[in-house]
Design a protein around this motif. Structure first.
Motif, short mmCIF file in Angstrom:
data_model
loop_
_atom_site.label_atom_id
_atom_site.label_comp_id
_atom_site.label_asym_id
_atom_site.label_seq_id
_atom_site.Cartn_x
_atom_site.Cartn_y
_atom_site.Cartn_z
N ILE A 1 0.67 -1.19 0.04
CA ILE A 1 -0.04 -0.16 -0.08
C ILE A 1 0.73 1.20 0.01
O ILE A 1 1.78 1.18 0.88
CB ILE A 1 -1.05 -0.10 1.12
CG1 ILE A 1 -1.85 -1.26 0.97
CG2 ILE A 1 -1.71 1.25 1.34
CD1 ILE A 1 -2.71 -1.43 2.20
N GLU A 2 0.64 2.31 -1.11
CA GLU A 2 1.53 3.55 -0.94
C GLU A 2 0.69 4.69 -0.68
O GLU A 2 -0.65 4.70 -0.94
CB GLU A 2 1.99 3.62 -2.39
CG GLU A 2 3.10 2.59 -2.82
CD GLU A 2 3.82 2.91 -4.10
OE1 GLU A 2 3.67 3.74 -4.72
OE2 GLU A 2 4.80 2.02 -4.55
N HIS A 3 1.16 5.69 0.05
CA HIS A 3 0.52 6.88 0.26
C HIS A 3 -0.71 6.47 1.19
O HIS A 3 -0.37 5.82 2.17
CB HIS A 3 0.07 7.67 -0.86
CG HIS A 3 1.21 8.11 -1.67
ND1 HIS A 3 2.02 8.99 -1.03
CD2 HIS A 3 1.42 8.01 -3.00
CE1 HIS A 3 2.99 9.21 -2.09
NE2 HIS A 3 2.71 8.70 -3.07
N SER A 4 -2.03 6.60 0.84
CA SER A 4 -3.24 6.37 1.61
C SER A 4 -3.14 6.73 3.06
O SER A 4 -3.82 6.34 3.81
CB SER A 4 -3.38 4.85 1.68
OG SER A 4 -3.21 4.21 0.40
N GLU A 5 -2.62 8.14 3.39
CA GLU A 5 -2.30 8.71 4.70
C GLU A 5 -3.67 9.27 4.95
O GLU A 5 -3.84 9.85 6.08
CB GLU A 5 -1.17 9.43 4.81
CG GLU A 5 -0.92 10.61 3.65
CD GLU A 5 0.05 10.23 2.83
OE1 GLU A 5 0.06 9.13 2.31
OE2 GLU A 5 0.77 11.27 2.26
N ALA A 6 -4.51 9.56 4.01
CA ALA A 6 -5.77 10.28 4.08
C ALA A 6 -6.89 9.59 2.98
O ALA A 6 -6.45 8.95 2.33
CB ALA A 6 -5.52 11.63 3.93
N SER A 7 -8.00 10.27 3.05
CA SER A 7 -8.89 10.21 2.45
C SER A 7 -9.71 8.79 2.56
O SER A 7 -9.63 8.19 3.57
CB SER A 7 -8.57 10.13 0.97
OG SER A 7 -7.97 8.91 0.19
N LEU A 8 -10.60 8.16 1.71
CA LEU A 8 -11.46 7.06 1.80
C LEU A 8 -10.99 6.03 1.08
O LEU A 8 -11.83 4.97 0.86
CB LEU A 8 -12.74 7.65 1.52
CG LEU A 8 -13.63 8.34 2.50
CD1 LEU A 8 -14.97 8.57 2.28
CD2 LEU A 8 -13.45 7.65 4.08
#
Length: 364
Positions: A300-307
């Motif tokens: 999993i990359e980034h994904s530090e925010a949002s849905l």
């Protein structure tokens, strides 16, 4: 004369239909983690506000009621740290997607003008440029673009699809560059209240813009933070020299938020508790899905925010879509968001707790 539709790409979600049928054939039913549409109830206080305003026989105003504008300005200052926001700095819109799609046209852009957006991005940014017959450019770092002819620069933090968050320093640098070159910045901040491993910052914050809204506008939506996707409730905030002409254009076009929806937005933006509750729901679903995907061999990359979780098995995104569809799980292929996403899938957190548990079980 060619049809306007000839300017547009094939609607991407149509390509997912065969995989949806496969996932739906699972004995325990489909777990749909593709589109990202809210599934939790609209909070009671918002429903009540909508019902109380149901007897609205007259036309609503495009600019919204004074109560709506007061609530928006208050929310911007309370939640985003914006300063000196007046009614001239805000404009209700009929959901954020229509704004994204029609903004270049409403700004008067056309052939020879350029619209830029992130390399991995919500596809409607490109659609908006195509509708206006403007050129479209994808970027990694907008400050490396040739500013000649660049009229509109889209930022998106937190990002759809990757969940990446631009730091305060990055935003400050980009805003300064855009102002230096006379480029209008529109910052899509629809997921700004859904930071997990980062604290998203708005371009409206004085640390980013130096206390001036010149040349910057932010876009906000209540679809995700308040489960109001079905209400089509959103708004703009920023430079009044941009919003004023847009208001006049939208008056002529009849682009009005319904009166009951305006009342619902007042209730939604005035209450922070339901947002906290919804964040907790998404946080739990995120933790469960993230752990299951990692255990299943995803990165999993980034994904530090949002849905969304931006996930890969280092293979074609369509191979991954097919693999998960065989498990009864539907996700969005990364190439919907640009060629750079061809080995990723976007996994939405917008499923019920029961369906998330089913997905976790199938991945284990």
């Amino acid at each position: 004369m060619s049809a306007v539709s000839d300017r547009l790409p094939v609607f991407p979600w149509d390509k997912l239909e065969p995989y949806k049928k496969t996932a739906a054939a699972h004995p325990d039913g489909i777990v749909d983690l593709s589109v990202g549409t809210p599934v939790d109830p609209v909070p009671d206080l918002i429903q009540k506000a909508l019902v109380d305003a149901a007897d609205s026989p007259g036309y609503p105003t495009v600019w919204g009621t004074p109560a709506l504008r007061d609530t928006i300005t208050g929310w911007l200052e309370r939640r985003l740290g914006a300063r000196d926001v007046t009614h001239r700095h805000v404009l209700p819109i009929v959901g954020s997607k229509e704004l994204v799609a029609w903004l270049p046209t409403q700004l008067g852009l056309g052939p020879g003008d350029k619209v830029a957006f992130p390399r991995l991005a919500y596809p409607t940014y490109e659609v908006g440029a195509r509708l206006a017959r403007a050129e479209h450019i994808a970027y990694d770092d907008p400050t490396e673009l040739d500013p000649a002819g660049l009229k509109l620069l889209w930022l998106n933090s937190p990002s759809n699809p990757t969940g990446r968050v631009l730091s305060k320093e990055e935003l400050t640098r980009i805003v300064a560059w855009a102002r230096e070159h006379g480029v209008l910045v529109f910052s899509d901040e629809c997921y700004i209240e859904l930071g997990w491993e980062a604290a998203p910052v708005s371009v409206l914050h004085p640390d980013v813009n130096g206390g001036s809204f010149e040349g910057i506008v932010s876009v906000h939506s209540l679809s995700k933070r308040s489960n109001l996707a079905g209400y089509r409730a959103a708004f703009l905030a920023g430079d009044p020299d941009v919003l004023g002409p847009l208001l006049e254009i939208r008056k002529h076009g009849g682009m009005m938020t319904s009166a009951p929806t305006q009342a619902a937005v007042v209730a939604a933006l005035g209450d922070d508790e339901h947002v906290r509750v919804q964040r907790e729901r998404y946080a739990a679903r995120r933790e469960a899905l993230r752990g299951a995907l990692l255990a299943h061999g995803f990165r999993i990359e980034h994904s530090e925010a949002s849905l969304y979780l931006w996930a890969t098995r280092d293979e074609s995104c369509w191979q991954t879509v097919a693999h998960l569809a065989d498990l009864g799980i539907l996700v969005a292929p990364g190439d919907f968001y640009g060629p750079a996403g061809e080995q990723f899938v976007r996994v939405a957190l917008t499923a019920t707790d029961e369906r998330v548990r089913a997905a976790v079980a199938r991945l284990s």
